[in-house]
Each structure stands twice: as structure tokens, then as C-alpha cells.
Design a protein around this motif. Structure first.
Motif, PDB file in Angstrom:
ATOM      1  N   SER A 213      93.442  54.541  60.347  1.00  0.00           N
ATOM      2  CA  SER A 213      93.129  53.340  61.113  1.00  0.00           C
ATOM      3  C   SER A 213      94.361  52.456  61.262  1.00  0.00           C
ATOM      4  N   ALA A 214      95.198  52.404  60.236  1.00  0.00           N
ATOM      5  CA  ALA A 214      96.431  51.619  60.323  1.00  0.00           C
ATOM      6  C   ALA A 214      97.369  52.203  61.380  1.00  0.00           C
ATOM      7  N   TYR A 215      97.484  53.544  61.393  1.00  0.00           N
ATOM      8  CA  TYR A 215      98.330  54.205  62.394  1.00  0.00           C
ATOM      9  C   TYR A 215      97.788  53.962  63.805  1.00  0.00           C
ATOM     10  N   ALA A 216      96.462  54.092  63.969  1.00  0.00           N
ATOM     11  CA  ALA A 216      95.857  53.887  65.280  1.00  0.00           C
ATOM     12  C   ALA A 216      96.073  52.454  65.771  1.00  0.00           C
ATOM     13  N   ALA A 217      95.935  51.486  64.857  1.00  0.00           N
ATOM     14  CA  ALA A 217      96.142  50.090  65.234  1.00  0.00           C
ATOM     15  C   ALA A 217      97.590  49.826  65.616  1.00  0.00           C
ATOM     16  N   LEU A 218      98.523  50.416  64.856  1.00  0.00           N
ATOM     17  CA  LEU A 218      99.945  50.240  65.163  1.00  0.00           C
ATOM     18  C   LEU A 218     100.298  50.865  66.517  1.00  0.00           C
ATOM     19  N   LYS A 219      99.757  52.047  66.764  1.00  0.00           N
ATOM     20  CA  LYS A 219     100.008  52.711  68.050  1.00  0.00           C
ATOM     21  C   LYS A 219      99.459  51.886  69.205  1.00  0.00           C
ATOM     22  N   TYR A 220      98.254  51.371  69.025  1.00  0.00           N
ATOM     23  CA  TYR A 220      97.651  50.519  70.042  1.00  0.00           C
ATOM     24  C   TYR A 220      98.479  49.251  70.245  1.00  0.00           C
ATOM     25  N   LEU A 221      98.974  48.678  69.145  1.00  0.00           N
ATOM     26  CA  LEU A 221      99.807  47.485  69.223  1.00  0.00           C
ATOM     27  C   LEU A 221     101.059  47.742  70.047  1.00  0.00           C
ATOM     28  N   LEU A 222     101.744  48.845  69.767  1.00  0.00           N
ATOM     29  CA  LEU A 222     102.991  49.147  70.469  1.00  0.00           C
ATOM     30  C   LEU A 222     102.744  49.434  71.950  1.00  0.00           C
TER      31      LEU A 222
ATOM     32  N   SER B  10      88.796  54.122  63.784  1.00  0.00           N
ATOM     33  CA  SER B  10      88.224  52.833  63.378  1.00  0.00           C
ATOM     34  C   SER B  10      86.789  53.014  62.875  1.00  0.00           C
ATOM     35  N   PRO B  11      86.264  52.052  62.115  1.00  0.00           N
ATOM     36  CA  PRO B  11      84.859  52.113  61.692  1.00  0.00           C
ATOM     37  C   PRO B  11      83.936  52.206  62.912  1.00  0.00           C
ATOM     38  N   TYR B  12      82.769  52.799  62.733  1.00  0.00           N
ATOM     39  CA  TYR B  12      81.887  53.061  63.876  1.00  0.00           C
ATOM     40  C   TYR B  12      81.453  51.780  64.583  1.00  0.00           C
ATOM     41  N   GLY B  13      81.195  50.715  63.831  1.00  0.00           N
ATOM     42  CA  GLY B  13      80.830  49.459  64.465  1.00  0.00           C
ATOM     43  C   GLY B  13      81.956  48.935  65.345  1.00  0.00           C
ATOM     44  N   VAL B  14      83.184  49.073  64.863  1.00  0.00           N
ATOM     45  CA  VAL B  14      84.358  48.654  65.646  1.00  0.00           C
ATOM     46  C   VAL B  14      84.522  49.546  66.867  1.00  0.00           C
ATOM     47  N   ALA B  15      84.400  50.859  66.665  1.00  0.00           N
ATOM     48  CA  ALA B  15      84.530  51.795  67.787  1.00  0.00           C
ATOM     49  C   ALA B  15      83.504  51.491  68.862  1.00  0.00           C
ATOM     50  N   GLY B  16      82.277  51.164  68.434  1.00  0.00           N
ATOM     51  CA  GLY B  16      81.249  50.828  69.404  1.00  0.00           C
ATOM     52  C   GLY B  16      81.589  49.576  70.191  1.00  0.00           C
TER      53      GLY B  16
END
Length: 488
Positions: free
Chosen positions: A154-163, A236-242
Motif C-alpha cells: 500500500s505504501a508503494y502504491a500510494a507513492l506511485k500514485y503520488l508521483l 489499499s484496504p477494500y473500503g478505501v478501494a471501494g
């Protein structure tokens, strides 16, 4: 004075987002209660604003009483009203899901409220620079929520999304800088008039449009600018993904449509047929590529993520065609996709929490063990395919109808072909869920989170809604008055 509520529905979740952080000094896990009070109240206020639009037409509010184009304007019309409604509904619905599924920290709900405020701001702003500000607020909230999974993925996914998201926002900012240089204004209505005066063929006007569309294309996750989305949704957690899948790209797609249709206007597309064709076929490429990539997936969340790439390609193609039928189809599909895709991720979460499975080959027989959630998943997935009378069919139908009326028959063919591809991966998934032999590894409670009746009731309600909304969607076409939005 109802128009003044346009500012309140932005300010309320912003102010509420501070409360859980401050309350953390005294009490943990109070954030959910704060978010419930704030977002239910916000939904009531949004309902009041939308009723005023339905009864009285377009709403406009000058913040601080400063006249436009010098002041900040907030507005609501037929393009933004459905998006505002879906934000209100999905934000409260997903909040109910996270009560059990989590995350439950106060900081999570602060981020949730901030993200909601950003989404509302993007929807009601009538200023291209403030649109950028709210897009950035939305991004900050989304990055934080995606990272809330608390693990490396999730940290990697957030960083990738940030960049990637920063690149998209920067491109958009460059585009509005060019538009400001050309016109000297940032108010959408004033900018639209001055762009026409400068000339739609002017180099700086064309450059501004190109940068803005490229930047928003990243936020929408159109192919090949989509690479952040599968990681963000699957890690991400399912609630967040939703929540993120339902609203973040949906509101970005709305912003793209807003800029195309009411800032640059269909007249710009008519004056620049190459630009118009580029938008349409860029959307068509995303429709096909997203569907093909979804067929190839074995992880259910990544399959749903690539499906979103295809669905947003359809929406952008409808905006690019630019006639009343195609734009109405895109608006309907924006609304329908938010409900369908958000609920599909939440249902996948129920299955994962109950059985501990995430991959397609692990889904064997799960629908027979959770019949209500399984039935909801089936209905939502078939609506995504476009099976009538569900709302997924209505959106596709109107975009295809608009394409045929505009002489873009190839787009209608692409929509039909992508529907077959969508049916392919949905049928494979449903076949596995209902007719496969359940492996021994699938055991009740394997997901580690208790599945409540409320969670199941939420996705069942969503599945009923997508079916019920289909036949009623056409009835609101006159109410939205999209011809007025398009200047017709």
C-alpha cells in the motif's frame, strides 16, 4: 440563499476533518462518529442544493460577494448535479462499510473527510485554478487513504500514485497558465468567452487544451496513463478501494468533461476536428485496452481496476463526441459506474474477509456460501457489462447513439466489441463463483475480519439500485438540461 450552501458543502467536511486529529489527544477511534455526523449532514445539504437546481435551474454563488470574473464562483448545473449526488451517497455508504472493515484510526477519517471535501470542491467550482486546488486536495486525501493499508504494497502504491498524480497536476497547471496568458482570466464562463475571442486555432489556446487534457487524463487513468490505478486499487484496504474507485477517477472524468464542454466548448472541437477525433479515439483506445487487460488478470481487484480504464474511456469518448445524447450517456455512466464499481470492490472485500481469497482461481464456489453477497456481485457485474435494464446499459446506449448521430460509427462498434470482452471476463468470474468446486483452503472466517449483515445489506442495496436506476435514467434527461450546458 440556497446557492450559499455550495460553499458550506465544501467547508463542512474540511472543518470536520480537523476534529478527529485534535480528538486523538483524548480519545482514539472517535473519527468514524465525527465523519458520520459531518457527511450525513453534508448529504442533507447537498440534497437541498440539488432540489433547488431541479426546481429553479442553474445555481451560482460568488464567494465573499466579490463579483466574477475577479471573485471565486461556485456553480451547479446539469453536468455537476448528478456527480454531487453520487458523492453524497457513496461517501456515506462507504463510511458505513468501514465501521467494521476499517481502517478505524482517527487520522484515516480525517483523510476521508478531506478527500470528500476535495471531491465536492472539484464538482462545484467554476474557476479553473480552484479546480486545480481541489484536485490537489483530492489527491492528498487519496494518497493518505491508499497508504492506510499499513504494509509495503500500500505504501508503494500510494507513492506511485503520488508521483504520477503530481505529474498530471503539473501538466494541468501548465495548461491553465497558458490559458491565463491568452485570456487574462480563470473564471470558467469568462474564460470560455475570451478563448472564442482569441480564436480556437491560436497556438497558445491549442497548447493550453493539450496540457489540460493530458493532466486530467492521468487523473482519470486513461490508457496508457493508467499505470497507477491497478496498484492503488489492489493494494489499499477494500473500503478505501471501494471509495477511491467509485469517486476519484469519476470526479476527474467530470472535470475533464467540464473543461471540454463548458470552457473550450463544442465549438472548439468543431473548429479543430483533429483535436475532436483525438479525444474520441483516445477514449476508444482506452475502452479496448482496458477490456483486454482486464481479461488477462487473475487477481480480482486488478481485474476490476483495468475494467475502470475501459469504462472511463467510454465516458471520455462521449464527452469528445460532444452532442447531447453522448454527453448524457457519459453523465449516466459516471453515476452508474461510481455505484457499480464501488459496490463491486466492497463485495470483493466481503468475500476476502469471509474466506481469505483474492484471486480468480480461489473464488471457486464462494457465491454458494455467501448467497446474498454473491447475488449482489453478479447483478453489479452484469450491469457493468451493460445488460438491460441496468444503468450500465443506459450509459453505453446513449454514448453509442451519440456516436452514430455524429457519424462516428467506429466508436459504436468499439463499444459493442468491448461489451463482449467485458462479458468474457465477467462470465469467467461468475462461472468460477457459482460452479467451481470450493478448494479446502477456502474456509469461513479466513479473512480475519467479521462480515456483518450491514455490510452485506449495503452491497445488496447497491445492486438493487443499479437495476432500478436504469429505467428511470432517461426520465431525468430533460431535468438535467444538458443542451443548456452545451450552449444549445
Amino acid at each position: 440563499m440556497t446557492d450559499a450552501l455550495l460553499g458550506v458543502v465544501i467547508a463542512l467536511p474540511v472543518i470536520a476533518s480537523v476534529v478527529p486529529l485534535v480528538a486523538s489527544f483524548w480519545r482514539e477511534e472517535i473519527g468514524w462518529y465525527v465523519a458520520v455526523v459531518a457527511l450525513v449532514l453534508n448529504a442533507v445539504l447537498i440534497g437541498s442544493v440539488v432540489r433547488s437546481f431541479v426546481s429553479g435551474g442553474i445555481l451560482s454563488h460568488e464567494v465573499g460577494g466579490v463579483a466574477v470574473p475577479y471573485g471565486i464562483e461556485l456553480a451547479l448545473d446539469g453536468l455537476s448535479a448528478p456527480v454531487l449526488v453520487v458523492i453524497a451517497v457513496v461517501s456515506v455508504g462507504t463510511l458505513a462499510y468501514t465501521r467494521t472493515a476499517g481502517p478505524r484510526s482517527n487520522s484515516f477519517y480525517s483523510g476521508y473527510l478531506l478527500l470528500t471535501a476535495g471531491l465536492v470542491g472539484v464538482t462545484v467550482t467554476a474557476d479553473v485554478f480552484n479546480l486545480y486546488v481541489f484536485i490537489e486536495i483530492t489527491g492528498l486525501g487519496a494518497y493518505a487513504l491508499i497508504a492506510s493499508g499499513g504494509d509495503g504494497r500500500s505504501a508503494y502504491a500510494a507513492l506511485k500514485y503520488l508521483l504520477v498524480g503530481t505529474v498530471g497536476a503539473s501538466l494541468y497547471l501548465i495548461g491553465i497558465a497558458y490559458a491565463f496568458v491568452a485570456t487574462g482570466t480563470l473564471n470558467m464562463a469568462d474564460l470560455s468567452a475570451r478563448l472564442a475571442d482569441v480564436g480556437y486555432g491560436d497556438t497558445i489556446v491549442l497548447a493550453s487544451f493539450a496540457f489540460i487534457i493530458a493532466g486530467l487524463g492521468v487523473k482519470v487513468a486513461l490508457f496508457p496513463l493508467h499505470t497507477w490505478q491497478p496498484d492503488a486499487y489492489s493494494a489499499s484496504p477494500y473500503g478505501v478501494a471501494g471509495y477511491v474507485s467509485a469517486l476519484v477517477s469519476t470526479v476527474a472524468a467530470y472535470a475533464l468533461g467540464r473543461v471540454i464542454l463548458t470552457v473550450y466548448t463544442p465549438g472548439f472541437l468543431t473548429a479543430n476536428p483533429v483535436v475532436s477525433s483525438g479525444l474520441i479515439y483516445f477514449g476508444a483506445l482506452s475502452i479496448v485496452a482496458g477490456s483486454v487487460l482486464a481479461v488477462l488478470q487473475t487477481d480480482v481487484r486488478r481485474l476490476l481496476a483495468y475494467s475502470s480504464v475501459s469504462q472511463f474511456g467510454l465516458i471520455v469518448a462521449g464527452f469528445g463526441i460532444g452532442n447531447t445524447a453522448s454527453v448524457f450517456g457519459s453523465v449516466v455512466h459516471l453515476f452508474g459506474h461510481a455505484v457499480m464499481k464501488g459496490a463491486l470492490f466492497l463485495t470483493a472485500g466481503i468475500i476476502a474477509y469471509r474466506f481469505g481469497v483474492t484471486r480468480l482461481d480461489e473464488y471457486a464456489g464462494v457465491a454458494r456460501r455467501v448467497p446474498y453477497a454473491g447475488a449482489a456481485f453478479a447483478v453489479l457485474a452484469l450491469s457493468l457489462v451493460g445488460v438491460p435494464p441496468a444503468i450500465g446499459f443506459v450509459g453505453k446506449w446513449y454514448v453509442a447513439l451519440g456516436a452514430v448521430r455524429a457519424g462516428e460509427t467506429a466508436v459504436a462498434v468499439v463499444i459493442f466489441a468491448s461489451t463482449l470482452l467485458t462479458l468474457m471476463y465477467v462470465a469467467r468470474l461468475l462461472d468460477r463463483m457459482y460452479y467451481g468446486e470450493a478448494p479446502e483452503a477456502v474456509a469461513d472466517g479466513g479473512g480475519g475480519t467479521r462480515v456483518t449483515r450491514g455490510m452485506v445489506a449495503l452491497v445488496v442495496l447497491a445492486s438493487v439500485a443499479v437495476v432500478a436506476l436504469g429505467p428511470s435514467a432517461s426520465a431525468v434527461q430533460e431535468t438535467l438540461a444538458l443542451g443548456e450546458v452545451l450552449g444549445g
